[in-house]
Enzyme design. Structure first.
Site, PDB file in Angstrom:
ATOM      1  CB  SER A  77      44.985  85.628 -45.890  1.00  0.00           C
ATOM      2  OG  SER A  77      45.005  84.519 -46.758  1.00  0.00           O
TER       3      SER A  77
ATOM      4  N   GLY B 277      38.608  88.079 -46.987  1.00  0.00           N
ATOM      5  CA  GLY B 277      37.210  88.435 -47.170  1.00  0.00           C
ATOM      6  C   GLY B 277      36.230  87.449 -46.573  1.00  0.00           C
TER       7      GLY B 277
ATOM      8  CD  GLU C 176      50.062  77.936 -46.799  1.00  0.00           C
ATOM      9  OE1 GLU C 176      49.521  79.048 -46.699  1.00  0.00           O
ATOM     10  OE2 GLU C 176      49.532  76.883 -46.388  1.00  0.00           O
TER      11      GLU C 176
ATOM     12  CB  CYS D 216      42.902  79.427 -45.346  1.00  0.00           C
ATOM     13  SG  CYS D 216      42.621  80.695 -44.087  1.00  0.00           S
TER      14      CYS D 216
ATOM     15  N   GLY E  90      42.826  83.088 -48.912  1.00  0.00           N
ATOM     16  CA  GLY E  90      42.513  84.421 -49.397  1.00  0.00           C
ATOM     17  C   GLY E  90      41.735  85.217 -48.370  1.00  0.00           C
TER      18      GLY E  90
ATOM     19  CG  HIS F 210      47.809  79.297 -43.638  1.00  0.00           C
ATOM     20  ND1 HIS F 210      47.663  79.754 -44.921  1.00  0.00           N
ATOM     21  CD2 HIS F 210      46.876  79.948 -42.906  1.00  0.00           C
ATOM     22  CE1 HIS F 210      46.700  80.663 -44.975  1.00  0.00           C
ATOM     23  NE2 HIS F 210      46.206  80.795 -43.750  1.00  0.00           N
TER      24      HIS F 210
END
Length: 382
Positions: free
Chosen positions: A60, A241, A359, A267, A239, A357
């Site tokens: 990311s 962008g 994780e 996300c 990810g 997140h």
């Protein structure tokens, strides 16, 4: 506090001077850290006191120059177990006081040497507090770091010619090129098809610990590709962008929801689902990055301390059920710092997302329950 002696030791160890120039002309002078050379990207800051190896290897952060607000970085070195992907993804790295030597029983190497080996250009010895305050008031912006051209005006010209993050379509650049599988730990219970928009290894580890076998697909995959493995559910990964560019994944999410397949997005995946439901997205001033962000789970009323890394967000009403092409949808999670949407939940369609997140590794772990919630959603649809 830095002393003349410690500054001299650092310079003798690092050797080369370096400069950092923001697109508005603000300039910082320090020492090279990591690889010698020149790099450009979007300057962002992260407030994590730990977990710098997770930050560096998180896809990311592709095309971003990361400023660590914690003053000392590298004390625990690096190891082969904590990487969240196959390489370091940050475009550049900015620290105040790099460790002179790592000291941790799990360490297998030095952070500065790892950065140099992977060609990551960085800078150290600058006032990262002043830089963070500048970004906090002016917003994330383009930046250049150079240890080969120390002329600020020359570097500024190239910074201002560098691409911006708005309009950047980056998920294909960090995605896997071919499908791979992470098997369930212990008894296999369910199968998940995961779209890799910049997935982190701990996502599949958290699913595997719950008996889930995960097939990870390239970002360009079709709904037929995903359904070929007969998944019980679909996952859209984090990810980099601008989500406004990700028309392919948005269409894919719509196809998944039309088939009433359980869907979970994290996300960037949350922003994709938001667009698929008909909401817009927008760029935050300086983003949310770090491991100390308070988020309200509106379902339970509990406040979680969470890990974030996002510069874009979904534009959706906070306190009402919104009618969409897929039925009612509501905002499930809200950031308590600024009321930014941090999660969505479908009422008729079996889909939910979070913008942060769960994780996170090394933590915090307040939101780990979301993987249980995903499995429970699959169980209800089984």
């Amino acid at each position: 506090m830095s002393t003349p002696f410690s500054d001299a030791v650092r310079r003798s160890r690092l050797g080369n001077s370096a400069i950092l120039v923001l697109e508005d002309g603000r300039t910082f002078v320090g020492e090279a850290y990591g690889a010698l050379g020149e790099t450009f990207g979007e300057a962002v800051f992260t407030t994590g006191m730990t977990g710098y190896q997770e930050t560096l290897t998180d896809p990311s952060y592709h095309r971003q120059v990361v400023v660590q607000t914690a003053p000392q970085i590298g004390n625990t070195g690096v190891n082969e177990e904590d990487d969240e992907s196959s390489k370091i993804w940050v475009a550049g790295y900015v620290v105040r006081d790099p460790a002179r030597r790592p000291s941790n029983w799990r360490s297998t190497g030095d952070l500065g040497e790892r950065l140099a080996a992977e060609g990551v250009v960085g800078i150290s010895g600058i006032d990262t507090r002043a830089l963070t305050r500048h970004l906090r008031s002016r917003g994330a912006m383009r930046v250049g770091i150079s240890s080969v051209d120390l002329d600020p005006q020359s570097l500024l010209t190239r910074v201002q010619a560098a691409p911006q993050m708005v309009g950047a379509d980056l998920s294909a650049e960090v995605s896997t090129s071919s499908r791979y599988t992470i098997e369930a730990v212990g008894e296999h219970r369910y199968t998940v098809a995961a779209l890799d928009l910049g997935i982190k290894r701990n996502v599949t580890r958290r699913l595997a610990a719950r008996g889930v076998t995960t097939h990870v697909f390239p970002a360009s995959s079709s709904v037929e590709d995903l359904l070929a493995v007969s998944p019980d559910a679909v996952f859209f990964s984090p990810g980099p962008g601008d989500p406004a560019t990700a028309d392919g994944p948005v269409s894919l999410a719509q196809e998944v929801m039309r088939r009433q397949k359980p869907l979970f997005g994290i996300c960037f995946g949350s922003q994709i689902l938001g667009r698929a439901l008909g909401f817009g997205t927008y760029k935050l001033g300086y983003g949310h990055r770090g491991i100390n962000q308070p988020v309200l789970d509106k379902t339970t009323g509990k406040v979680e301390v969470t890990s974030h890394n996002h510069g874009f967000a979904v534009d959706a009403p906070l306190n009402t059920v919104i009618d969409t092409d897929f039925g009612g949808v509501e905002v499930s999670h809200v950031c308590l710092n600024d009321n930014v949407v941090e999660g969505l939940r479908g009422i008729e369609v079996p889909a939910f997302t979070v913008q942060y997140h769960p994780e996170a590794a090394a933590g915090p772990h307040d939101a780990d329950y979301l993987f249980d919630r995903f499995v429970e959603l699959v169980e209800r649809k089984a």
